[in-house]
Structures are given as structure tokens and as C-alpha cells.
Design an enzyme around this catalytic site. Structure first.
Site, PDB file in Angstrom:
ATOM      1  N   ARG A  46     -18.812  13.289  72.676  1.00  0.00           N
ATOM      2  CA  ARG A  46     -19.469  14.172  73.647  1.00  0.00           C
ATOM      3  C   ARG A  46     -19.199  15.611  73.224  1.00  0.00           C
ATOM      4  O   ARG A  46     -18.473  15.853  72.272  1.00  0.00           O
ATOM      5  CB  ARG A  46     -19.034  13.885  75.101  1.00  0.00           C
ATOM      6  CG  ARG A  46     -17.706  13.283  75.346  1.00  0.00           C
ATOM      7  CD  ARG A  46     -16.567  14.179  74.991  1.00  0.00           C
ATOM      8  NE  ARG A  46     -16.728  15.481  75.581  1.00  0.00           N
ATOM      9  CZ  ARG A  46     -16.174  16.595  75.157  1.00  0.00           C
ATOM     10  NH1 ARG A  46     -15.375  16.576  74.095  1.00  0.00           N
ATOM     11  NH2 ARG A  46     -16.379  17.757  75.751  1.00  0.00           N
ATOM     12  N   ASP A 219     -24.040  23.900  76.885  1.00  0.00           N
ATOM     13  CA  ASP A 219     -24.879  22.797  76.406  1.00  0.00           C
ATOM     14  C   ASP A 219     -26.267  23.278  76.040  1.00  0.00           C
ATOM     15  O   ASP A 219     -26.941  22.691  75.201  1.00  0.00           O
ATOM     16  CB  ASP A 219     -24.972  21.695  77.465  1.00  0.00           C
ATOM     17  CG  ASP A 219     -23.911  20.650  77.208  1.00  0.00           C
ATOM     18  OD1 ASP A 219     -22.728  20.980  77.392  1.00  0.00           O
ATOM     19  OD2 ASP A 219     -24.271  19.546  76.751  1.00  0.00           O
ATOM     20  N   ASN A 229     -23.892  24.300  81.451  1.00  0.00           N
ATOM     21  CA  ASN A 229     -22.599  23.787  80.954  1.00  0.00           C
ATOM     22  C   ASN A 229     -22.043  22.813  81.988  1.00  0.00           C
ATOM     23  O   ASN A 229     -22.620  22.623  83.067  1.00  0.00           O
ATOM     24  CB  ASN A 229     -21.632  24.942  80.691  1.00  0.00           C
ATOM     25  CG  ASN A 229     -20.400  24.481  79.921  1.00  0.00           C
ATOM     26  OD1 ASN A 229     -20.508  23.802  78.909  1.00  0.00           O
ATOM     27  ND2 ASN A 229     -19.212  24.813  80.402  1.00  0.00           N
TER      28      ASN A 229
HETATM   29  O1  MRU Z   1     -20.398  15.874  79.182  1.00  0.00           O
HETATM   30  P1  MRU Z   1     -19.781  16.536  77.992  1.00  0.00           P
HETATM   31  O2  MRU Z   1     -18.340  16.217  77.808  1.00  0.00           O
HETATM   32  O3  MRU Z   1     -20.608  16.299  76.740  1.00  0.00           O
HETATM   33  O4  MRU Z   1     -19.902  18.099  78.316  1.00  0.00           O
HETATM   34  C1  MRU Z   1     -19.382  19.018  77.397  1.00  0.00           C
HETATM   35  C2  MRU Z   1     -19.529  20.429  77.818  1.00  0.00           C
HETATM   36  O5  MRU Z   1     -20.000  20.729  78.886  1.00  0.00           O
HETATM   37  C3  MRU Z   1     -19.140  21.477  76.826  1.00  0.00           C
HETATM   38  O6  MRU Z   1     -18.720  22.641  77.468  1.00  0.00           O
HETATM   39  C4  MRU Z   1     -20.341  21.835  75.917  1.00  0.00           C
HETATM   40  O7  MRU Z   1     -20.992  20.687  75.457  1.00  0.00           O
HETATM   41  C5  MRU Z   1     -19.920  22.660  74.766  1.00  0.00           C
HETATM   42  S1  MRU Z   1     -18.837  21.815  73.673  1.00  0.00           S
HETATM   43  C6  MRU Z   1     -18.461  22.875  72.395  1.00  0.00           C
END
Ligand code: MRU
Length: 327
Positions: A46, A219, A229
Site C-alpha cells: 500500500r 494519494d 490522503n
Molecule cells: O491506504 P494506504 O495505506 O495505501 O494509504 C496511504 C496513504 O494515505 C499515504 O499517505 C499516501 O499513499 C502516500 S505514501 C508515500
């Protein structure tokens, strides 16, 4: 040893199963694009940049085994709708295929470029961190969420390595606990002083003057600088504004979706509500209680002090400055 989320092994992908951390370090082998899509969807890997890199290798595996390019792309794309790096990486792979270029080379470039971008983000971000600072972060944006080093956590890593005395407040990040399980794990390995807090502790710490700055990842970022995010980021940004705490977003240019202006246009991933009703597999709510599980929220550009990219720092966050920085 440097923390890594995945390794490309020439004919398969080796992935650290992040669902099992910090208790167990289990590596899984992925040999086709269906397995890669499943690993992304189920959160074995993730973090937007890591998802993009892994999807690029998934695309390579799918095409190599004779898969239909449309089907391969769609299968991988369907996994995490908010993470723009996923779409960025798949578009690059598709273009490479159409132009008859080496797909393995393209996937490797996507990975290497992400790693290099993070080092630059770390350097730029470090200029914003005082000699001594209490930094609050949300979710996991470290080596585990990228090709290595990290974005927001990369800024913290760079500040620490440069000798600054940083202490990190780690939001636990309900419900997947990326902060508690993953960020704490990375910070421990790096020897960076940190303290775990519940997500709802952050506001009061700001009121008490115990947070000097906040740095989070992204994101997807729109042309006007609205930031999707991890859920809870918007709340932090509002609290930061009220308490006069600088609120920084660190992300590579591959996270920017310049085809949309407003955060309202970002597709927000909604996950299985049942995930909210469990904590580490243990039920924490009545079985019949309905739940609403948004994986991300959107922070308007007005709440963001600056965006740190590998091409420089965007401040103030306006459409003109976003476009100028990324052009
Ligand atoms: O659901 P996830 O764990 O994939 O969410 C991750 C995040 O929200 C991070 O802040 C984002 O992807 C940036 S990671 C460098």
C-alpha cells in the site's frame, strides 16, 4: 539493512506482506498480474508510489504471459481508485508497449525515478524542518509506501540524518493502523525518537504547543493543489490552521493529476465497512451496526502551507504555482 517493500526478481515480484507487520516479516512471491492486483487490493502492499511501482511490474508479468493489454490494465486499475501513481505507472507501461519499448526497463525506471524523487523531496523538505522539532505525521509514507526512503517520512529521515533533533508524533491511523504498525516500525529501525498517539490526540497536542509542524503524504493532488490522503488528514489540516501549525504535504510529481482542478473530482475509495468493525481481527462493534469506511479524504489547497516535491517546494499552494513547478 534498508527497509524495502518489494524486489523485482527478473521473473517475479517479491513483496513484503505489510498486513503482517510488525509481528512477522513475511515475503510473498507474485508471478502474474492477478496476484499483483489481489496484493494491492488487500493491502499487502500500500502507499500510492509503492502501488504504482508494483502495478508496473504486474503489467509486465501480465503482458509477458500473453495477457490482453486492456484486461491486464483494467485488472490492476480496479484495485485502489484514489492512488494516482497507479494510473500514472500503468499509462507509462501502456505507452511503452505501444511504442515497442522494453517493458522491464520501463518498470525499473518507474521504480528508480521514485526512489530518486524521494531523496530530493527529503532534501527540499529538510529545509523546512527546524534544528529541533516535534513533527506529527499520519499513516505510513516511508520506505514501505514507496520505492524506498519515503515522502513525508523521507523528509523526517533526511532531517534526522542531517543531525537535527526531531521527535515524531505518530498517529496510529485507524483502521489499518499504518502509523502504529508501519511508521513506528520504520522509525524504530532508523533510531528516530517517536511516540505513538491515537488519531484523536493530535488536536490537543497542537493546543498544548507540542507540535511544531505536520508533514503527510498524498494519494492524489489536483491542479489547484487539493490533496487526497489517508482519512483523517483533512481533520489534521483544519486543526493545524486553527493552531497556527505549518501543514506540509510531501509527494512526487507522479502523484499530481493535472487533468482535474478540484478535489471534488477525486474518486474516493470506499472500503468494506466490516474492516472498521475489527481491530487486528478482533470484533469491536456489534455485528449488526452499520459502518462507513472511507479510505481517504480531501484537504483543500487553502489548508496546505506548502507541497514538497522533487522539483521544488510549492508555496503558496495555487494552481499557477502547481503548474509552474511541474511544467
Ligand atoms: O491506504 P494506504 O495505506 O495505501 O494509504 C496511504 C496513504 O494515505 C499515504 O499517505 C499516501 O499513499 C502516500 S505514501 C508515500
Amino acid at each position: 539493512m534498508e527497509v524495502r517493500a518489494f524486489y523485482w526478481k527478473g521473473d517475479h515480484l517479491l513483496l513484503l506482506d505489510q498486513r503482517k507487520l510488525p509481528e512477522e516479516e513475511i515475503w510473498i512471491e507474485l508471478r502474474n498480474h492477478i496476484q499483483v492486483a489481489e496484493a494491492i487490493k488487500s493491502m499487502a502492499v500500500r502507499g500510492a508510489p509503492a502501488i504504482g511501482c508494483v502495478a508496473a511490474y504486474g503489467y509486465l508479468l501480465g503482458i509477458r504471459s500473453g495477457g490482453d493489454p486492456e484486461e491486464v490494465r483494467r485488472t490492476l486499475e480496479k484495485t485502489r481508485p484514489t492512488a494516482y501513481n497507479l494510473f500514472y505507472a500503468l499509462s507509462r507501461m501502456e505507452r511503452a508497449l505501444k511504442e515497442g519499448r522494453d517493458l522491464e526497463e520501463e518498470a525499473r525506471s518507474i521504480e528508480e525515478e521514485d526512489y530518486r524523487a524521494n531523496l530530493r523531496i527529503g532534501d527540499f523538505g529538510n529545509t523546512l524542518v527546524p534544528e529541533e522539532a516535534n513533527v506529527l505525521t499520519h499513516c505510513n509514507t516511508g520506505a514501505l509506501a514507496t520505492a524506498g526512503w519515503g515522502t513525508a517520512l523521507g523528509v523526517i529521515r533526511s532531517a534526522h540524518r542531517s543531525g537535527k533533533r526531531v521527535h515524531v508524533w505518530v498517529d496510529e491511523t485507524r483502521p489499518y493502523l499504518q502509523g502504529a504498525r508501519l511508521t513506528s516500525w520504520e522509525l524504530l529501525k532508523e533510531g528516530i525518537p517517536h511516540t505513538l498517539i491515537t488519531d484523536s490526540t493530535a488536536g490537543f497536542l497542537m493546543r498544548e504547543g507540542k507540535v511544531d509542524l505536520i508533514v503527510v503524504g498524498a494519494d492524489r493532488i489536483t491542479a489547484r493543489g487539493d490533496v487526497a490522503n489517508k482519512i483523517g488528514t483533512y481533520t489534521l489540516s483544519v486543526l493545524a490552521k486553527v493552531h497556527g501549525v505549518p501543514f506540509y504535504v510531501a509527494a512526487p510529481s507522479s502523484t499530481f493529476d493535472l487533468s482535474i482542478r478540484s478535489g471534488d473530482e477525486i474518486p474516493i475509495e470506499e472500503r468494506d465497512p466490516e474492516e472498521l468493525k475489527l481491530c487486528s481481527g478482533i470484533p469491536i462493534a456489534p455485528r449488526k451496526t452499520p459502518a462507513y469506511h472511507l479510505a481517504f479524504d480531501v484537504t483543500p489547497a487553502e489548508n496546505v502551507t506548502a507541497i514538497i516535491t522533487e522539483r521544488g517546494i510549492i508555496k503558496p499552494v495555487t494552481e499557477e504555482n502547481v503548474r509552474r513547478c511541474l511544467s
